[in-house]
Enzyme design. Structure first.
Site, PDB file in Angstrom:
ATOM      1  N   SER A 228       0.837  -1.189   0.000  1.00 45.18           N
ATOM      2  CA  SER A 228       0.000   0.000   0.000  1.00 45.18           C
ATOM      3  C   SER A 228       0.880   1.250   0.000  1.00 45.18           C
ATOM      4  O   SER A 228       1.659   1.458  -0.913  1.00 45.18           O
ATOM      5  CB  SER A 228      -0.961  -0.040   1.197  1.00 45.18           C
ATOM      6  OG  SER A 228      -1.917   0.984   1.128  1.00 45.18           O
ATOM      7  N   ASP A 484      -8.285  -5.678  -5.301  1.00 46.47           N
ATOM      8  CA  ASP A 484      -7.910  -4.533  -4.467  1.00 46.47           C
ATOM      9  C   ASP A 484      -8.914  -3.409  -4.703  1.00 46.47           C
ATOM     10  O   ASP A 484      -9.071  -2.924  -5.826  1.00 46.47           O
ATOM     11  CB  ASP A 484      -6.508  -4.072  -4.835  1.00 46.47           C
ATOM     12  CG  ASP A 484      -5.928  -3.066  -3.852  1.00 46.47           C
ATOM     13  OD1 ASP A 484      -6.680  -2.194  -3.376  1.00 46.47           O
ATOM     14  OD2 ASP A 484      -4.725  -3.143  -3.570  1.00 46.47           O
ATOM     15  N   HIS A 521      -7.181  -5.639  -0.510  1.00 45.10           N
ATOM     16  CA  HIS A 521      -6.046  -4.732  -0.365  1.00 45.10           C
ATOM     17  C   HIS A 521      -4.979  -5.323   0.547  1.00 45.10           C
ATOM     18  O   HIS A 521      -5.167  -5.426   1.760  1.00 45.10           O
ATOM     19  CB  HIS A 521      -6.519  -3.389   0.185  1.00 45.10           C
ATOM     20  CG  HIS A 521      -5.443  -2.352   0.223  1.00 45.10           C
ATOM     21  ND1 HIS A 521      -4.647  -2.063  -0.860  1.00 45.10           N
ATOM     22  CD2 HIS A 521      -5.015  -1.533   1.225  1.00 45.10           C
ATOM     23  CE1 HIS A 521      -3.789  -1.116  -0.535  1.00 45.10           C
ATOM     24  NE2 HIS A 521      -3.984  -0.790   0.722  1.00 45.10           N
TER      25      HIS A 521
END
Length: 595
Positions: A228, A484, A521
């Protein structure tokens, strides 16, 4: 045949020295390297680090706040571990340091400093492991060596010196509720630069100096691992500081994060319209999760699987050939699932289908131009991880993360000038609902006297130019969940194709992308999300064996606990070989997706 890395818990290949297996992790590590002191001497040398402080000017001053010896076997929970260790894994004896540098007062009147967390194991393997951050950072991190995905911390347990940092602001000290809460640091240009990339080189340099001084040897290999925002940091290091690291894992990279923040506002507007009262400008944020019930999302998921599950040659709940899963194919199945009369739990309303299609298309500007990329249809759409970002928890306790993280970041961190918005979910949703893509989207490219660089120029790490990183022998692995909900894998794959073009079709020599079908994610979803990318990276860097596939396992929260599959280096996909156990990775091959 493809080059793979062992599945969780698999037997160790005898050709690899000191393969360490614990629980879900099978991690390659070198033996201890460099000088090792006796316990008492090691503890004394650790304590001595607490007396170090430079006398340089304030901008570069360094202060060690804490230096303490941690004996072997200390519980991870007592060390602030972000996630539990696997059973049987013990924290080794090590020296823990917390330090700070570049203390200053920002243009917004707040006190700032870059703080770092460094753990130096007594039995050092000669390596350096930089653990990336997440979200808007501001958290010191546990410096235990998180390996990403659903993996437990591995770095310190394997003998690496491990570093984490807060990127130059503190979530406690710099949280200002009336100015975006934890994103309030966006009012200071230098704090933005530190968050984007500047702090990475500073703390890495400090850590490497401490390591060399403490052990009497410089680290022989340096690795960075992040997902991320941590993925964006890995990309920034490869592009802006390409000589710092030998190997980088840049998972689900937030390298286009200002544009992704536009997509988050677009999603909020798309789904909030389903629960907005007639004539109202905004919507009660508590109603947003009701835009789709869990039954509605299950219907969406079934439509996607009906349309695309078999494209990889096997109906198994995984859309392996995800690039063949077109909107036209999925829309036909969504139309079949659309209510012909009144709305019921077993069908979707026409507005719901329209809102979903609008979301998947991605944000558009005044003339219909794409402001971010679109999204791939995948078997993880509608999963809990997907829902919590797009809609919020179905029972209301957890507001949509697109609102509480995306709203504050867009307002305070990615806008010039910053837009002060209160940090409560309702205020942030109101801000996003009032955001006009035709009028306001250019704020991420705007500049001013106080912010001579736009937020895009400051934080984007999307350059395809990795020539210096490649030339110094650097290697990069980029895992990314196909479902995601925050950073579209389409953006990552577009970037990879640009890298490949720029480097004359040889991108795979130094960077490989591993899509994870079904994964949300960084982790979770109906996916085989337990995989050891770090082992693959070490093998590639230190032995020259490039990974064609990484074996991954499905966790207990999936429909198929224990299932294993190969994650194939893009553009290949996993296909059933035609015989063998359909739940085991060895029955699959990586091949052309259009075979």
């Amino acid at each position: 045949m493809y080059r793979t890395f062992p599945p969780p818990g698999a037997a160790c290949p005898t050709t690899v020295p000191k393969l360490i297996v614990f629980g879900v992790a099978a991690v390659f590590a070198s033996g201890a390297w460099g000088q090792t002191a006796a316990d008492g001497d090691f503890a004394a040398r650790c304590a001595a680090l607490g007396g170090t402080s430079s006398k340089e000017p304030a901008k570069t001053s360094e202060t060690v706040e804490l230096a303490r010896f941690i004996p072997a076997g200390a519980p991870a929970k007592d060390l602030g571990a972000a996630r539990p260790l696997e059973p049987g894994v013990r924290i080794p004896a090590h020296c823990e340091l917390i330090g700070r540098l570049e203390e200053r007062t920002g243009a917004d009147g707040q006190a700032y400093a870059i703080r770092y967390h460094l753990r130096l194991p007594q039995d050092w393997n000669g390596g350096f492991f930089f653990q990336g951050g997440g979200g808007t950072n501001g958290d010191l991190g546990d410096a235990l060596g998180n390996a990403g995905g659903s993996m437990p911390p591995v770095g310190l347990a394997l003998g690496y010196a491990v570093l984490s940092q807060d990127s130059g602001h503190d979530n406690g000290r710099n949280d200002v509720p009336e100015r975006g809460g934890r994103a309030a640091f966006g009012a200071d240009a230098q704090a933005r630069e530190n968050y984007a990339h500047a702090s990475l080189a500073r703390v890495s340099g400090v850590a490497k100096k401490i390591i060399a001084r403490f052990y009497g040897n410089a680290a022989r290999r340096s690795y960075f691992v992040g997902c991320s925002k941590g993925g964006q940091e890995g990309m920034a290091l490869a592009q802006k500081y390409p000589r710092e690291f030998d190997g980088i894992i840049a998972a689900a990279p937030a390298f286009s994060v200002p544009r992704a923040a536009l997509a988050q506002a677009w999603d909020v507007q798309s789904f909030a319209a389903l629960v907005r009262d007639p004539g109202a400008g905004s919507v009660d944020q508590r109603k947003l999760p009701a835009a789709f019930s869990n039954a509605d999302l299950a219907t969406v998921n079934k439509a996607v699987l009906r349309a695309c599950d078999a494209d990889d040659g096997l109906e198994d709940g995984i859309v392996g050939a995800f690039e063949q899963c077109t909107t036209a194919k999925v829309k036909r199945q969504l139309d079949r699932a659309t209510c012909s009369g009144g709305k019921s739990a077993s069908c979707l309303s026409k507005p719901q289908v329209s809102a979903l299609l609008r979301s998947m298309e991605g944000p558009r500007g005044k003339n219909g131009e794409a402001l971010y990329t679109s999204w791939h249809w995948d078997g993880g759409i509608g999963s809990t991880g997907w829902r919590r970002w797009k809609l919020g928890d179905s029972e209301g306790p957890i507001p949509a993360l697109n609102v509480v993280t995306g709203g504050s970041a867009l307002a305070m961190l990615f806008s010039v000038p910053p837009t002060p918005v209160r940090s409560d979910p309702q205020s942030l949703l109101d801000y996003q609902m009032g955001f006009d893509m035709s009028r306001d989207a250019n704020i991420i490219y705007a500049t001013s006297d106080a912010f001579p660089r736009s937020s895009w120029d400051t934080i984007n790490a999307r350059s395809p130019d990795l020539a210096t990183f490649r030339a110094r022998g650097g290697k990069m692995i980029v895992p990314h969940g196909v479902s995601d909900p925050v950073f579209s894998i389409k953006d990552t794959l577009d970037w990879y194709r640009e890298v490949n073009q720029r480097h004359e079709g040889r991108a795979a020599d130094f960077v490989r992308v591993f899509p994870v079908p079904g994964m949300a994610h960084c982790s979770r979803g109906p996916a085989t999300d337990r995989y050891n990318a770090f082992a693959a990276l070490v093998e590639w860097v230190e032995r020259g064996d490039a990974p064609e596939a990484i074996i991954a396992q499905a966790g207990p929260g999936t429909p198929w606990p224990g299932r294993t599959r190969p994650l194939c280096a893009y553009p290949q996909v996993a296909r059933y070989a035609g015989s063998g156990d359909k739940e085991r990775a060895e029955s699959f091959v990586c091949s052309d997706p259009k075979r």
